[in-house]
Design a protein around this motif. Sequence first.
Motif, PDB file in Angstrom:
ATOM      1  N   TYR A 210      71.920 -63.226  17.664  1.00 34.65           N
ATOM      2  CA  TYR A 210      71.888 -64.727  17.496  1.00 34.65           C
ATOM      3  C   TYR A 210      73.151 -64.808  16.236  1.00 34.65           C
ATOM      4  O   TYR A 210      73.461 -65.761  16.447  1.00 34.65           O
ATOM      5  CB  TYR A 210      70.380 -64.588  16.905  1.00 34.65           C
ATOM      6  CG  TYR A 210      70.080 -66.014  16.052  1.00 34.65           C
ATOM      7  CD1 TYR A 210      69.822 -67.039  16.580  1.00 34.65           C
ATOM      8  CD2 TYR A 210      70.326 -66.396  14.777  1.00 34.65           C
ATOM      9  CE1 TYR A 210      69.517 -68.371  16.353  1.00 34.65           C
ATOM     10  CE2 TYR A 210      70.170 -67.518  14.116  1.00 34.65           C
ATOM     11  CZ  TYR A 210      69.538 -68.587  15.134  1.00 34.65           C
ATOM     12  OH  TYR A 210      69.297 -69.838  14.434  1.00 34.65           O
ATOM     13  N   ASP A 211      73.385 -64.078  15.347  1.00 35.39           N
ATOM     14  CA  ASP A 211      74.391 -64.139  14.311  1.00 35.39           C
ATOM     15  C   ASP A 211      75.283 -64.597  15.141  1.00 35.39           C
ATOM     16  O   ASP A 211      76.446 -65.146  14.738  1.00 35.39           O
ATOM     17  CB  ASP A 211      74.686 -63.027  13.505  1.00 35.39           C
ATOM     18  CG  ASP A 211      73.275 -62.867  12.490  1.00 35.39           C
ATOM     19  OD1 ASP A 211      72.947 -63.749  12.175  1.00 35.39           O
ATOM     20  OD2 ASP A 211      73.387 -61.784  12.115  1.00 35.39           O
ATOM     21  N   GLN A 212      75.906 -63.673  16.142  1.00 32.77           N
ATOM     22  CA  GLN A 212      77.187 -64.008  16.759  1.00 32.77           C
ATOM     23  C   GLN A 212      77.260 -64.948  18.066  1.00 32.77           C
ATOM     24  O   GLN A 212      78.351 -64.792  18.712  1.00 32.77           O
ATOM     25  CB  GLN A 212      77.553 -62.337  17.401  1.00 32.77           C
ATOM     26  CG  GLN A 212      77.835 -61.400  16.239  1.00 32.77           C
ATOM     27  CD  GLN A 212      79.095 -61.718  15.417  1.00 32.77           C
ATOM     28  OE1 GLN A 212      80.086 -62.154  15.888  1.00 32.77           O
ATOM     29  NE2 GLN A 212      78.900 -61.796  14.280  1.00 32.77           N
ATOM     30  N   LYS A 213      76.173 -65.727  18.170  1.00 31.82           N
ATOM     31  CA  LYS A 213      75.838 -66.535  18.950  1.00 31.82           C
ATOM     32  C   LYS A 213      76.562 -65.953  20.633  1.00 31.82           C
ATOM     33  O   LYS A 213      77.194 -66.589  21.092  1.00 31.82           O
ATOM     34  CB  LYS A 213      76.994 -67.901  18.771  1.00 31.82           C
ATOM     35  CG  LYS A 213      76.863 -68.678  17.536  1.00 31.82           C
ATOM     36  CD  LYS A 213      77.344 -69.566  17.343  1.00 31.82           C
ATOM     37  CE  LYS A 213      77.099 -70.692  16.284  1.00 31.82           C
ATOM     38  NZ  LYS A 213      77.019 -70.058  15.026  1.00 31.82           N
ATOM     39  N   VAL A 214      76.012 -64.973  20.796  1.00 34.78           N
ATOM     40  CA  VAL A 214      76.188 -64.452  22.322  1.00 34.78           C
ATOM     41  C   VAL A 214      75.967 -64.974  23.364  1.00 34.78           C
ATOM     42  O   VAL A 214      76.706 -64.766  24.551  1.00 34.78           O
ATOM     43  CB  VAL A 214      75.958 -62.846  22.481  1.00 34.78           C
ATOM     44  CG1 VAL A 214      76.258 -61.948  21.324  1.00 34.78           C
ATOM     45  CG2 VAL A 214      74.393 -62.707  22.557  1.00 34.78           C
ATOM     46  N   TRP A 215      74.894 -66.116  23.318  1.00 38.39           N
ATOM     47  CA  TRP A 215      74.840 -66.792  24.594  1.00 38.39           C
ATOM     48  C   TRP A 215      76.085 -67.567  25.114  1.00 38.39           C
ATOM     49  O   TRP A 215      76.253 -67.955  26.298  1.00 38.39           O
ATOM     50  CB  TRP A 215      73.615 -67.886  24.418  1.00 38.39           C
ATOM     51  CG  TRP A 215      73.851 -68.674  22.908  1.00 38.39           C
ATOM     52  CD1 TRP A 215      74.864 -69.890  23.037  1.00 38.39           C
ATOM     53  CD2 TRP A 215      73.500 -68.321  21.742  1.00 38.39           C
ATOM     54  NE1 TRP A 215      74.701 -70.325  21.917  1.00 38.39           N
ATOM     55  CE2 TRP A 215      73.866 -69.523  20.897  1.00 38.39           C
ATOM     56  CE3 TRP A 215      72.751 -67.436  21.163  1.00 38.39           C
ATOM     57  CZ2 TRP A 215      73.693 -69.548  19.789  1.00 38.39           C
ATOM     58  CZ3 TRP A 215      72.454 -67.631  19.985  1.00 38.39           C
ATOM     59  CH2 TRP A 215      72.850 -68.788  18.979  1.00 38.39           C
ATOM     60  N   GLU A 216      77.089 -67.840  24.177  1.00 32.53           N
ATOM     61  CA  GLU A 216      78.335 -68.240  24.846  1.00 32.53           C
ATOM     62  C   GLU A 216      79.043 -67.398  25.698  1.00 32.53           C
ATOM     63  O   GLU A 216      79.674 -68.128  26.486  1.00 32.53           O
ATOM     64  CB  GLU A 216      79.252 -68.351  23.495  1.00 32.53           C
ATOM     65  CG  GLU A 216      78.857 -69.434  22.638  1.00 32.53           C
ATOM     66  CD  GLU A 216      79.635 -69.750  21.295  1.00 32.53           C
ATOM     67  OE1 GLU A 216      80.578 -68.761  21.091  1.00 32.53           O
ATOM     68  OE2 GLU A 216      79.317 -70.665  20.642  1.00 32.53           O
ATOM     69  N   SER A 217      78.566 -66.187  25.916  1.00 34.26           N
ATOM     70  CA  SER A 217      79.108 -65.298  26.707  1.00 34.26           C
ATOM     71  C   SER A 217      78.290 -64.465  27.592  1.00 34.26           C
ATOM     72  O   SER A 217      78.626 -64.057  28.724  1.00 34.26           O
ATOM     73  CB  SER A 217      80.278 -64.075  26.214  1.00 34.26           C
ATOM     74  OG  SER A 217      81.259 -65.008  25.542  1.00 34.26           O
TER      75      SER A 217
END
Length: 324
Positions: A210-217
Amino acid sequence: MKLLMNTLTGLACATALTAPAMAETWDMPMAYSASNFHSATGAEFAKCVTTGTMGEVEIVTHPGGSLFAGADIKRAIQTGQVPIGERLLSGHANENAVFGFDSIPFLSPSFDDHAKLWDAAKPEIEKVLSEQNLTLLYSVPWPPQGLYFKKEVNSVEDMKGVKFRSYNNATARLAELTGMAPVTIEAAELSQAFATGVAESMISSGATGYDQKVWESLTHFYQVDAWLPRNYIMVNSDTWNGTSDASKAVITGCAELAEYAGLYRAKEYTNFTYDGLRAGGMTVQPASEELMSGLRAVGDTMTAEWLEQAGDAGKAIIDAYKAE
Ligand code: PCA
């Protein structure tokens, strides 16, 4: 209660002084992003100490690996470059396997089990740290670890050949045993590593994804509850021994509060971040039975290997945990 009394006595002593005896600034490197719950807890701890000692000890946090990268923080404290800092405990498993007690697959998959494991391990960890001129102040677990991918994965077979980001010995070994290619990347560098394809999967908490917004990849998060690794705050023992009793009492009290608040946050953050990953477009679900049974077999191998590497000290921790 005794601790609270000590803290209050410390506060009273500090208040009795018109000005701090010897004001000191303690820079505190932290590896994870400022928005992470460990960093938020550390910032409150720093404020508690600064206020409580009336500035005799002012702690300034440096989150996101901005002062030292995670892998360098312990050494920086041991060598006195900084007096205090936070690090992932199992990050030291390469120097002593005992530090990896919290990354044994499926040994203590819930917060409650994990609390018992920490009770069993803490004396040994404090001992090893003190031999390295380090004093443990407080420690907070990460939420349960699950698997992130950019495709659907239903079995260990599906993991073969995937580029896997590791953060300690156990995660690198997990990659090897499942046929993946491990690459070590600090949490603060994750968004970029996934965006550029240097890595395409990892095991971590919902919090870090969540902190690293991994849903972008990435697209899939599987709740595996493999283990709950811990972060801890350590202080250089020479610095600690040179600190006034009044300040020590305040710092110890603030550390206990931080440990309590950090654990509370870790628990609250678990489902909140799963919802956040879903809102970002990811599929978040329990791993299939087939994947779980493949991972359990890998876990059995890793447990046996760890017990061999950690020797009598490791066995004593596991025996104490199982006896609780
Ligand atoms: N986040 C950290 C360690 C464990 C976790 O949940 C990381 O991925 O680096």
